[in-house]
Design a protein around this motif. Structure first.
Motif, mmCIF file in Angstrom:
data_model
loop_
_atom_site.group_PDB
_atom_site.id
_atom_site.type_symbol
_atom_site.label_atom_id
_atom_site.label_comp_id
_atom_site.label_asym_id
_atom_site.label_seq_id
_atom_site.Cartn_x
_atom_site.Cartn_y
_atom_site.Cartn_z
ATOM 1 N N ASN A 181 14.749 12.542 13.574
ATOM 2 C CA ASN A 181 15.462 13.671 12.965
ATOM 3 C C ASN A 181 15.142 13.801 11.480
ATOM 4 O O ASN A 181 16.006 14.067 10.647
ATOM 5 C CB ASN A 181 16.972 13.526 13.163
ATOM 6 C CG ASN A 181 17.371 13.618 14.622
ATOM 7 O OD1 ASN A 181 16.872 14.470 15.355
ATOM 8 N ND2 ASN A 181 18.249 12.725 15.060
ATOM 9 N N ALA A 182 13.876 13.553 11.167
ATOM 10 C CA ALA A 182 13.353 13.664 9.797
ATOM 11 C C ALA A 182 13.929 12.607 8.853
ATOM 12 O O ALA A 182 13.738 12.696 7.635
ATOM 13 C CB ALA A 182 13.584 15.062 9.229
ATOM 14 N N ASN A 183 14.615 11.608 9.396
ATOM 15 C CA ASN A 183 15.164 10.532 8.561
ATOM 16 C C ASN A 183 14.240 9.317 8.592
ATOM 17 O O ASN A 183 14.605 8.220 9.015
ATOM 18 C CB ASN A 183 16.561 10.148 9.052
ATOM 19 C CG ASN A 183 17.571 11.253 8.807
ATOM 20 O OD1 ASN A 183 17.577 11.861 7.733
ATOM 21 N ND2 ASN A 183 18.416 11.519 9.801
ATOM 22 N N SER A 184 13.021 9.527 8.133
ATOM 23 C CA SER A 184 12.045 8.439 8.055
ATOM 24 C C SER A 184 11.127 8.691 6.876
ATOM 25 O O SER A 184 10.971 9.827 6.418
ATOM 26 C CB SER A 184 11.230 8.344 9.350
ATOM 27 O OG SER A 184 10.574 9.563 9.625
ATOM 28 N N GLU A 185 10.536 7.622 6.403
ATOM 29 C CA GLU A 185 9.625 7.723 5.257
ATOM 30 C C GLU A 185 8.308 7.073 5.642
ATOM 31 O O GLU A 185 8.267 5.927 6.116
ATOM 32 C CB GLU A 185 10.235 6.999 4.051
ATOM 33 C CG GLU A 185 9.407 7.113 2.779
ATOM 34 C CD GLU A 185 10.104 6.449 1.605
ATOM 35 O OE1 GLU A 185 9.413 5.699 0.862
ATOM 36 O OE2 GLU A 185 11.327 6.654 1.439
ATOM 37 N N VAL A 186 7.219 7.794 5.446
ATOM 38 C CA VAL A 186 5.903 7.317 5.869
ATOM 39 C C VAL A 186 5.038 7.007 4.659
ATOM 40 O O VAL A 186 4.972 7.791 3.702
ATOM 41 C CB VAL A 186 5.189 8.377 6.742
ATOM 42 C CG1 VAL A 186 3.790 7.895 7.125
ATOM 43 C CG2 VAL A 186 6.005 8.684 7.982
ATOM 44 N N THR A 187 4.373 5.840 4.707
ATOM 45 C CA THR A 187 3.405 5.456 3.681
ATOM 46 C C THR A 187 2.051 5.259 4.352
ATOM 47 O O THR A 187 1.947 4.525 5.343
ATOM 48 C CB THR A 187 3.812 4.146 2.980
ATOM 49 O OG1 THR A 187 5.104 4.309 2.392
ATOM 50 C CG2 THR A 187 2.804 3.775 1.900
ATOM 51 N N MET A 188 1.020 5.919 3.829
ATOM 52 C CA MET A 188 -0.337 5.802 4.372
ATOM 53 C C MET A 188 -1.067 4.673 3.658
ATOM 54 O O MET A 188 -1.140 4.644 2.424
ATOM 55 C CB MET A 188 -1.104 7.104 4.184
ATOM 56 C CG MET A 188 -0.483 8.310 4.869
ATOM 57 S SD MET A 188 -0.823 8.365 6.631
ATOM 58 C CE MET A 188 -2.580 8.728 6.612
ATOM 59 N N GLY A 189 -1.607 3.741 4.431
ATOM 60 C CA GLY A 189 -2.418 2.666 3.863
ATOM 61 C C GLY A 189 -3.892 2.985 3.995
ATOM 62 O O GLY A 189 -4.289 4.129 4.253
ATOM 63 N N GLU A 190 -4.728 1.963 3.847
ATOM 64 C CA GLU A 190 -6.169 2.159 3.943
ATOM 65 C C GLU A 190 -6.593 2.314 5.402
ATOM 66 O O GLU A 190 -6.010 1.708 6.295
ATOM 67 C CB GLU A 190 -6.915 0.977 3.321
ATOM 68 C CG GLU A 190 -6.731 0.851 1.819
ATOM 69 C CD GLU A 190 -7.559 -0.269 1.239
ATOM 70 O OE1 GLU A 190 -8.275 -0.946 2.029
ATOM 71 O OE2 GLU A 190 -7.510 -0.482 0.023
ATOM 72 N N GLN A 191 -7.607 3.142 5.623
ATOM 73 C CA GLN A 191 -8.169 3.262 6.962
ATOM 74 C C GLN A 191 -9.043 2.041 7.252
ATOM 75 O O GLN A 191 -9.657 1.467 6.358
ATOM 76 C CB GLN A 191 -8.992 4.544 7.079
ATOM 77 C CG GLN A 191 -8.142 5.806 6.967
ATOM 78 C CD GLN A 191 -8.972 7.068 7.036
ATOM 79 O OE1 GLN A 191 -10.080 7.122 6.526
ATOM 80 N NE2 GLN A 191 -8.428 8.108 7.675
ATOM 81 N N ALA A 192 -9.088 1.648 8.536
ATOM 82 C CA ALA A 192 -9.840 0.452 8.902
ATOM 83 C C ALA A 192 -10.195 0.497 10.377
ATOM 84 O O ALA A 192 -9.598 1.241 11.162
ATOM 85 C CB ALA A 192 -9.010 -0.801 8.612
#
Length: 213
Positions: free
Chosen positions: A192-203
Motif C-alpha cells: 500500500n505504498a508504505n515501503s522504501e526502496v534503495t537501489m544497489g549496484e547491478q551484478a
C-alpha cells in the motif's frame, strides 16, 4: 549486459574411439591469461598426448572466441569443440579435448564426430550455471506490512537474500534487470505504498540449472 550460461567447476570425462583415447576437460575462464595458464598445465600433465585441441568463448562484447586443431586436419578438432560450446550458448568456458592416438585413422568425419562428441560428453556431465544480470534492491517495510509482503513473495516464489530486523524490516533482493520495474510496482501495491526502496549496484547472480543434456 545480457544473461549467459557457464560452467564454474572443472570436469573431465574419457572415451575411446577406434582405440584412440579422447579426454574431454572443461574449465571456467574469464580472460586469455587464464586460458594460457590452464593449457600450459594440461600440456605438462599430458605431455605424451598426440594432440591437445581446444576452444574457448569469453563473455565479452563483441564475443571473443578461439579454437585450435593442434596438428589435426584443419577444422576437424577445434571447430567441432567450439560449435558445441556455442550451440549450448556457454560463455567464459574453455573445453580441451586430448587425444592419445590408437593406431587407427578416423578420417575427417570421424575426427569431427570424436572431438565434438568428447566436448559434448564433458559438458553433459557438468553443472551449468546461469549468470543472471540483476538489480540489487533493498526494501524497507514496517513490521505491520512485513507479513503481507512475505505472503505475496511466497506465492511468487521470490526469496530475499537477506533480512534485517531493526526499527523496520529491510529485505534484500537480486531481481533480473528486465523484471525490476514490474517487481517494484508489485511491491508498491503489496505494501500500500508504505515501503522504501534503495537501489544497489547491478551484478551477476549465479542461478543453478539442471545437468545440461
Amino acid at each position: 549486459m545480457d544473461d549467459y550460461k557457464t560452467v564454474l567447476i572443472a570436469n573431465e570425462t574419457e572415451s575411446e574411439v577406434k582405440k584412440s583415447r579422447f579426454i574431454g576437460m572443461v574449465f571456467h575462464v574469464e580472460d586469455e591469461t587464464a586460458v594460457e595458464g590452464i593449457l600450459t598445465e594440461v600440456r605438462k600433465k599430458h605431455y605424451k598426448a598426440t594432440h591437445v585441441c581446444w576452444a574457448y568463448v569469453l563473455n565479452a562484447s563483441p564475443k571473443r572466441q578461439k579454437a585450435s586443431d593442434d596438428g589435426e586436419p584443419s577444422g576437424t578438432a577445434g571447430k567441432p569443440i567450439l560449435d558445441v560450446i556455442n550451440h549450448r550458448e556457454l560463455r567464459d568456458v574453455l573445453v580441451v579435448v586430448i587425444r592419445y592416438f590408437g593406431g587407427v585413422k578416423l578420417g575427417t568425419g570421424g575426427l569431427i564426430r570424436a572431438y565434438g562428441g568428447a566436448a559434448g560428453d564433458v559438458l553433459n556431465q557438468s553443472r551449468i550455471i546461469k549468470k543472471q544480470f540483476s538489480d540489487q534492491l533493498e526494501i524497507m517495510v514496517s513490521y505491520s506490512g512485513y507479513g503481507n509482503l512475505m505472503s505475496g513473495l511466497s506465492e511468487k516464489e521470490i526469496m530475499a537474500v537477506h533480512e534485517d530486523f531493526g526499527e523496520n524490516v529491510t529485505l534484500s533482493f537480486f531481481i533480473p534487470v528486465a523484471e525490476t520495474p514490474a517487481f517494484l510496482a508489485w511491491v508498491l501495491d503489496q505494501t500500500n505504498a508504505n515501503s522504501e526502496v534503495t537501489m544497489g549496484e547491478q551484478a551477476y547472480v549465479d542461478v543453478a540449472e539442471s545437468l545440461d543434456k
